[in-house]
Design a protein around this motif. Structure first.
Motif, PDB file in Angstrom:
ATOM      1  N   CYS A  84       1.035  -1.235   0.005  1.00 49.13           N
ATOM      2  CA  CYS A  84      -0.094  -0.130  -0.027  1.00 49.13           C
ATOM      3  C   CYS A  84       0.825   1.233   0.137  1.00 49.13           C
ATOM      4  O   CYS A  84       1.854   1.505   0.555  1.00 49.13           O
ATOM      5  N   TYR A  85       0.418   2.204  -0.651  1.00 50.24           N
ATOM      6  CA  TYR A  85       0.813   3.677  -0.391  1.00 50.24           C
ATOM      7  C   TYR A  85       0.203   4.179   0.929  1.00 50.24           C
ATOM      8  O   TYR A  85      -1.026   3.814   1.088  1.00 50.24           O
ATOM      9  N   VAL A  86       0.822   4.749   1.652  1.00 52.72           N
ATOM     10  CA  VAL A  86       0.511   5.334   2.798  1.00 52.72           C
ATOM     11  C   VAL A  86       0.519   6.916   2.940  1.00 52.72           C
ATOM     12  O   VAL A  86       1.525   7.499   2.633  1.00 52.72           O
ATOM     13  N   LEU A  87      -0.679   7.267   3.117  1.00 47.20           N
ATOM     14  CA  LEU A  87      -0.819   8.894   2.920  1.00 47.20           C
ATOM     15  C   LEU A  87      -1.447   9.373   4.237  1.00 47.20           C
ATOM     16  O   LEU A  87      -2.652   8.873   4.772  1.00 47.20           O
ATOM     17  N   GLN A  88      -1.401  10.701   4.421  1.00 48.16           N
ATOM     18  CA  GLN A  88      -1.868  11.330   5.741  1.00 48.16           C
ATOM     19  C   GLN A  88      -2.385  12.352   5.049  1.00 48.16           C
ATOM     20  O   GLN A  88      -1.978  13.293   4.348  1.00 48.16           O
ATOM     21  N   ILE A  89      -3.717  12.738   5.440  1.00 48.89           N
ATOM     22  CA  ILE A  89      -4.524  13.787   5.087  1.00 48.89           C
ATOM     23  C   ILE A  89      -5.117  14.566   6.196  1.00 48.89           C
ATOM     24  O   ILE A  89      -5.147  14.009   7.212  1.00 48.89           O
ATOM     25  N   GLN A  90      -5.831  15.701   5.896  1.00 47.24           N
ATOM     26  CA  GLN A  90      -6.620  16.591   6.964  1.00 47.24           C
ATOM     27  C   GLN A  90      -7.784  16.967   6.546  1.00 47.24           C
ATOM     28  O   GLN A  90      -8.345  18.295   6.705  1.00 47.24           O
ATOM     29  N   LYS A  91      -8.370  15.989   5.686  1.00 47.19           N
ATOM     30  CA  LYS A  91      -9.748  16.455   4.976  1.00 47.19           C
ATOM     31  C   LYS A  91     -10.706  17.245   6.071  1.00 47.19           C
ATOM     32  O   LYS A  91     -11.371  18.146   5.812  1.00 47.19           O
ATOM     33  N   THR A  92     -10.924  16.414   7.311  1.00 48.27           N
ATOM     34  CA  THR A  92     -11.777  17.052   8.259  1.00 48.27           C
ATOM     35  C   THR A  92     -11.275  17.994   9.127  1.00 48.27           C
ATOM     36  O   THR A  92     -11.746  18.153  10.158  1.00 48.27           O
ATOM     37  N   GLY A  93      -9.946  17.960   9.042  1.00 51.04           N
ATOM     38  CA  GLY A  93      -9.455  18.826  10.199  1.00 51.04           C
ATOM     39  C   GLY A  93      -8.470  17.958  11.012  1.00 51.04           C
ATOM     40  O   GLY A  93      -7.778  18.269  12.101  1.00 51.04           O
TER      41      GLY A  93
END
Length: 189
Positions: A84-93
């Motif tokens: 897997c690619y592992v990504l960190q996002i902040q979509k909802t804060g």
């Protein structure tokens, strides 16, 4: 599981064998779009889902809407037998980590940190829908490491001409326990 454009609806039947007051088979419905998610159940009526929890009710059907230019690359990691690619996002804060199958570009797992702890969703039992597009037929929801819900898709039909009323939370009727009878069973005698 129903989709029409950006709208979605999930019908859930919770089975609690032996539960008193007809609570053995309780229905609830989750309806939403990219702006708002609602849960309708016999116990709560119509309830807005807080933004920090709404993402866990949405299917990974349109994962690219969750990933924007601020996503942070965390590397690659093996999840089961898939790389897997592992990504960190902040979509909802809130910090959310996504594990995306490198070969199929499907979200296999998401994990969100909030003030209430960690929420993890595991997507599995992928089946082909209309050619090469795949969809998870099983989703497990964990709160602080404890399984609290499993959703299973029984079937999938594409382009069936769904009515807009199907996605209107004010039009939803759910079946559930007789709350009066249920309360009587718990009341002191």
């Amino acid at each position: 599981l129903f989709y029409k454009g950006r709208k979605f609806r999930v019908n859930v039947t919770s089975s609690l064998p032996g539960a008193p007051g007809g609570a053995a088979n309780m229905q609830s419905v989750v309806i939403g779009d990219e702006n708002q998610v609602w849960m309708i159940s016999p116990f709560t009526g119509k309830m807005a889902i807080p933004a920090d929890q709404a993402q866990s009710y949405q299917s990974p059907k349109d994962m690219w809407s969750f990933i924007d230019e601020n996503a942070k690359w965390m590397g690659e990691q093996k999840l089961g037998d898939r790389v897997c690619y592992v990504l960190q996002i902040q979509k909802t804060g809130l910090p959310t980590t996504l594990w995306i199958d490198k070969e199929r570009l499907q979200i296999l797992q998401s994990q969100t940190q909030s003030s209430e702890g960690e929420t993890r969703v595991v997507y599995s039992d992928f089946k082909s829908i209309q050619g090469k597009w795949e969809m998870p037929f099983r989703m497990q929801f964990f709160q602080n490491g404890n399984l609290f819900s499993t959703s299973a898709v029984k079937s999938c039909n594409i382009n069936t001409g769904l009515s807009d009323q199907l996605f209107d939370p004010d039009q939803v009727q759910v079946q559930g326990p007789d709350l009066g009878a249920l309360m009587k069973q718990f009341a002191p005698q």
